[in-house]
Design a protein around this motif. Structure first.
Motif, PDB file in Angstrom:
ATOM      1  N   ARG A 392       0.852  -1.199   0.000  1.00 43.04           N
ATOM      2  CA  ARG A 392       0.000   0.000   0.000  1.00 43.04           C
ATOM      3  C   ARG A 392       0.880   1.239   0.000  1.00 43.04           C
ATOM      4  O   ARG A 392       2.079   1.175   0.289  1.00 43.04           O
ATOM      5  CB  ARG A 392      -0.926   0.004   1.213  1.00 43.04           C
ATOM      6  CG  ARG A 392      -0.140   0.132   2.510  1.00 43.04           C
ATOM      7  CD  ARG A 392      -0.992   0.523   3.702  1.00 43.04           C
ATOM      8  NE  ARG A 392      -0.115   0.782   4.833  1.00 43.04           N
ATOM      9  CZ  ARG A 392      -0.541   1.070   6.034  1.00 43.04           C
ATOM     10  NH1 ARG A 392      -1.838   1.124   6.287  1.00 43.04           N
ATOM     11  NH2 ARG A 392       0.315   1.314   6.995  1.00 43.04           N
ATOM     12  N   HIS A 403       2.436  -3.329   4.035  1.00 47.92           N
ATOM     13  CA  HIS A 403       1.810  -3.146   5.336  1.00 47.92           C
ATOM     14  C   HIS A 403       1.754  -4.522   5.983  1.00 47.92           C
ATOM     15  O   HIS A 403       1.001  -5.389   5.546  1.00 47.92           O
ATOM     16  CB  HIS A 403       0.412  -2.528   5.195  1.00 47.92           C
ATOM     17  CG  HIS A 403      -0.220  -2.233   6.520  1.00 47.92           C
ATOM     18  ND1 HIS A 403      -1.506  -2.614   6.818  1.00 47.92           N
ATOM     19  CD2 HIS A 403       0.265  -1.616   7.621  1.00 47.92           C
ATOM     20  CE1 HIS A 403      -1.796  -2.240   8.047  1.00 47.92           C
ATOM     21  NE2 HIS A 403      -0.736  -1.632   8.572  1.00 47.92           N
ATOM     22  N   ASP A 407      -4.730  -3.074  10.485  1.00 48.05           N
ATOM     23  CA  ASP A 407      -5.047  -1.991  11.415  1.00 48.05           C
ATOM     24  C   ASP A 407      -6.526  -2.039  11.809  1.00 48.05           C
ATOM     25  O   ASP A 407      -7.399  -2.172  10.953  1.00 48.05           O
ATOM     26  CB  ASP A 407      -4.763  -0.626  10.744  1.00 48.05           C
ATOM     27  CG  ASP A 407      -3.283  -0.413  10.535  1.00 48.05           C
ATOM     28  OD1 ASP A 407      -2.495  -1.152  11.163  1.00 48.05           O
ATOM     29  OD2 ASP A 407      -2.931   0.485   9.744  1.00 48.05           O
ATOM     30  N   HIS A 484      -5.634   3.568  16.651  1.00 41.43           N
ATOM     31  CA  HIS A 484      -5.845   2.222  16.103  1.00 41.43           C
ATOM     32  C   HIS A 484      -4.801   1.277  16.676  1.00 41.43           C
ATOM     33  O   HIS A 484      -3.824   1.703  17.292  1.00 41.43           O
ATOM     34  CB  HIS A 484      -5.790   2.244  14.566  1.00 41.43           C
ATOM     35  CG  HIS A 484      -4.405   2.350  13.986  1.00 41.43           C
ATOM     36  ND1 HIS A 484      -3.651   3.507  14.023  1.00 41.43           N
ATOM     37  CD2 HIS A 484      -3.631   1.426  13.359  1.00 41.43           C
ATOM     38  CE1 HIS A 484      -2.484   3.304  13.444  1.00 41.43           C
ATOM     39  NE2 HIS A 484      -2.441   2.022  13.021  1.00 41.43           N
ATOM     40  N   HIS A 486      -2.210  -1.663  15.434  1.00 39.20           N
ATOM     41  CA  HIS A 486      -1.614  -2.360  14.306  1.00 39.20           C
ATOM     42  C   HIS A 486      -1.280  -3.762  14.784  1.00 39.20           C
ATOM     43  O   HIS A 486      -0.537  -3.940  15.733  1.00 39.20           O
ATOM     44  CB  HIS A 486      -0.345  -1.607  13.847  1.00 39.20           C
ATOM     45  CG  HIS A 486       0.491  -2.372  12.866  1.00 39.20           C
ATOM     46  ND1 HIS A 486       0.316  -2.261  11.506  1.00 39.20           N
ATOM     47  CD2 HIS A 486       1.499  -3.260  13.042  1.00 39.20           C
ATOM     48  CE1 HIS A 486       1.190  -3.057  10.894  1.00 39.20           C
ATOM     49  NE2 HIS A 486       1.923  -3.670  11.809  1.00 39.20           N
TER      50      HIS A 486
END
Ligand SMILES: [Zn+2]
Length: 551
Positions: A392, A403, A407, A484, A486
């Motif tokens: 991404r 990534h 998330d 958030h 991860h």
């Protein structure tokens, strides 16, 4: 058993014995042992027939209960469970007290229906002999007989039983009064939560006022049970049982609660019920005699196999469960041990098995279901996937890169849960990940949780965590554009898509538990088969119930 040694009239003698047996009184008389060597038997009939006629009464005057100086009154609730009249200490108490006390005990025991047929009173010296004879005669007069010629007891009617046993017994709770409730202790329960569930929160203070009771309630074992009997919401009896032979009995007496460990008084009895469906399940179950708690258990056990809203007429249900028997009466039913549901031609079976504080209903012959997925897919209970795994454009740096996790956006402070059992491998700040925790799991798997606002207090590297334990809280530390977590899932250090990776499975039971389960399952399966045969041979049944004593 000793018969009365003298009887001028065999009919009277028979009546005497019947009367004595009815109340389990010592037909063998009371044996007096002096200094443990000479033994002279006072035959009850002899003692009585030599005495003067007296007004027949079976009540024992209350003042006898407290006569002996500082001695406490006999507490029938406690004494009732003692199988023998205890040897009395000599001299310190008058013989009259000993005898009358013993007779009170006899009366109390008789009421409970549990008494030694031959009673002993131990004395230390011969000096007491004369006094004893007189005292025995007098006490027996009070307790038994009308006149010297007719040996016939004036027996009380059933409803006068309380008078017979003396005023102390009037408050003795009986099993038929009041309603019993059962509570099964689960891990995480507290004394307060248990008593709240039993609707006895108000009573708890009174109970723990007794040190002995407080001690027991401070050490409640998981999977133990409470059986509470209340009258008008007021606790009368409470039984705490861990399934072992001894249970703790708390009784209400003289405005206070006392407790005692007792052996074998509470009996778990195996019961069976089978029925055929022609009405809604709960209606049918009730007709068959299942308690609502048991029928709820059944719907829970079979919820994956059976659609309870669409049962077919002719579906069959067979249940093996436990009844609790106390003082000869069933006071509660609990614990489906095994059950089968014949639903639209398919037979579903489940047997109960407890291991490591968890009770499960398992298929008696299935290996497959004894494995479970070892990880949760998500580290949060709720949230939104804000960015998936894969290549991404990085939200901060703008360049294309992998990534390496997923998330989950959620408000700051939302708890983050360990997705599997493991150990804390790392806890601290880690570059762009911000505040990070890494866990090491089975099979070279590690998981990583980044951008936390804070860690769970007290969590350190090397600590064991269980799947589902809170390890920290959502935040936006490190390189992040909003709150958030991860989440990464790595196998041998290589990141995999946490939402797609094949999660490993693990055995539910240890090899030892597995062997125990096999044994237990086999036994219960046989019992279900036997019950199926019984059901076949009783074609008119809507319900049938069989009891058998069992473990
Ligand atoms: Zn991320």
């Amino acid at each position: 058993m000793n018969k009365p040694s003298r009887s001028s009239n065999s009919n009277n003698s028979k009546k005497w014995n019947q009367a004595m047996e009815r109340y389990n009184l010592p037909t063998g008389g009371i044996e007096v042992i002096i200094e443990g060597r000479s033994s002279s038997k006072l035959d009850t009939v002899n003692a009585v027939t030599h005495s003067k006629p007296k007004k027949p009464t079976l009540s024992i005057p209350p003042d006898n209960l407290t006569k002996a100086g500082s001695a406490k009154p006999v507490n029938p609730v406690r004494k009732a469970y003692t199988p023998h009249i205890p040897a009395q200490k000599p001299k310190a108490k008058p013989i009259r007290y000993l005898v009358s006390r013993s007779l009170i005990l006899v009366g109390t025991l008789a009421l409970i229906g549990n008494i030694p047929v031959h009673s002993k009173i131990n004395l230390q010296t011969q000096d007491d002999t004369i006094a004893l004879t007189a005292a025995v005669e007098e006490a027996l007069n009070q307790a038994t007989i009308a006149n010297s010629d007719v040996v016939e007891l004036q027996l009380p009617d059933e409803n006068e039983t309380e008078v017979f046993a003396g005023h102390e017994v009037e408050t003795l709770p009986t099993v038929t009064k009041g309603r019993w409730n059962l509570y099964q202790v689960e891990s995480g329960d507290t004394v307060e939560s248990i008593f709240a569930a039993l609707k006895l929160k108000q009573t708890l203070d009174k109970l723990i006022a007794d040190q002995d009771i407080a001690k027991v309630l401070n050490d409640i074992k998981p999977s133990a049970k409470f059986l509470a009997q209340t009258v008008d919401g007021k606790l009368q009896q409470l039984i705490y049982t861990t399934g072992k032979k001894d249970s703790y009995f708390i009784t209400y007496h003289n405005e206070q609660y006392t407790g005692q460990w007792q052996s074998g008084l509470l009996e778990a009895r195996r019961s069976q019920i089978h029925f055929t469906i022609s009405k809604p399940f709960h209606t049918e179950a009730k007709i068959a005699g299942l308690t609502s708690s048991l029928s709820r258990q059944i719907t829970k056990i079979f919820k994956k196999d059976v659609n309870f809203r669409r049962l077919a007429i002719g579906d069959e249900v067979r249940v093996i469960f436990e009844d609790y028997i106390y003082q000869g009466e069933r006071i509660a039913s609990d614990n489906v041990l095994a059950a089968e549901f014949d639903h639209r031609g398919t037979l579903y079976q489940r047997v109960r098995f407890s291991a490591s504080d968890t009770t499960r209903y398992l298929r008696p012959d299935a290996d497959l279901e004894l494995k479970q997925v070892a990880f949760n897919r998500y580290p949060l209970k709720s949230g939104r996937i804000s960015s998936g795994f894969g290549m991404r454009r990085h939200p901060v740096f703008g360049s294309r890169r992998l990534h390496s996790g997923t998330d989950f956006a959620a408000p700051r402070g939302t708890p983050i849960y360990a997705t599997g059992n493991g150990k804390v491998r790392f806890i601290g700040r880690k570059g762009g990940y911000g505040k990070t925790i890494e866990l090491r799991h089975m099979d070279g798997i590690t998981t990583l949780y980044g951008h936390m606002s804070r860690y769970k207090a007290g969590l350190n590297p090397g600590d064991k965590v269980k799947r589902g334990d809170i390890i920290g809280y959502v935040g936006s530390t490190g390189t992040s554009t909003g709150n958030h977590v991860h989440y990464e899932f790595r196998i041998a250090g290589k990141p995999h898509n946490p939402m797609k990776v094949a999660l490993p499975t693990t055995g539910i039971l240890s090899p030892k538990e597995m062997r125990q389960f096999r044994q237990q399952a086999k036994k219960l399966k046989n019992e279900l088969e036997a019950l199926r045969e019984t059901a076949k041979n009783n074609p008119h049944r809507l319900s049938s119930r069989q009891n058998q004593f069992g473990g």
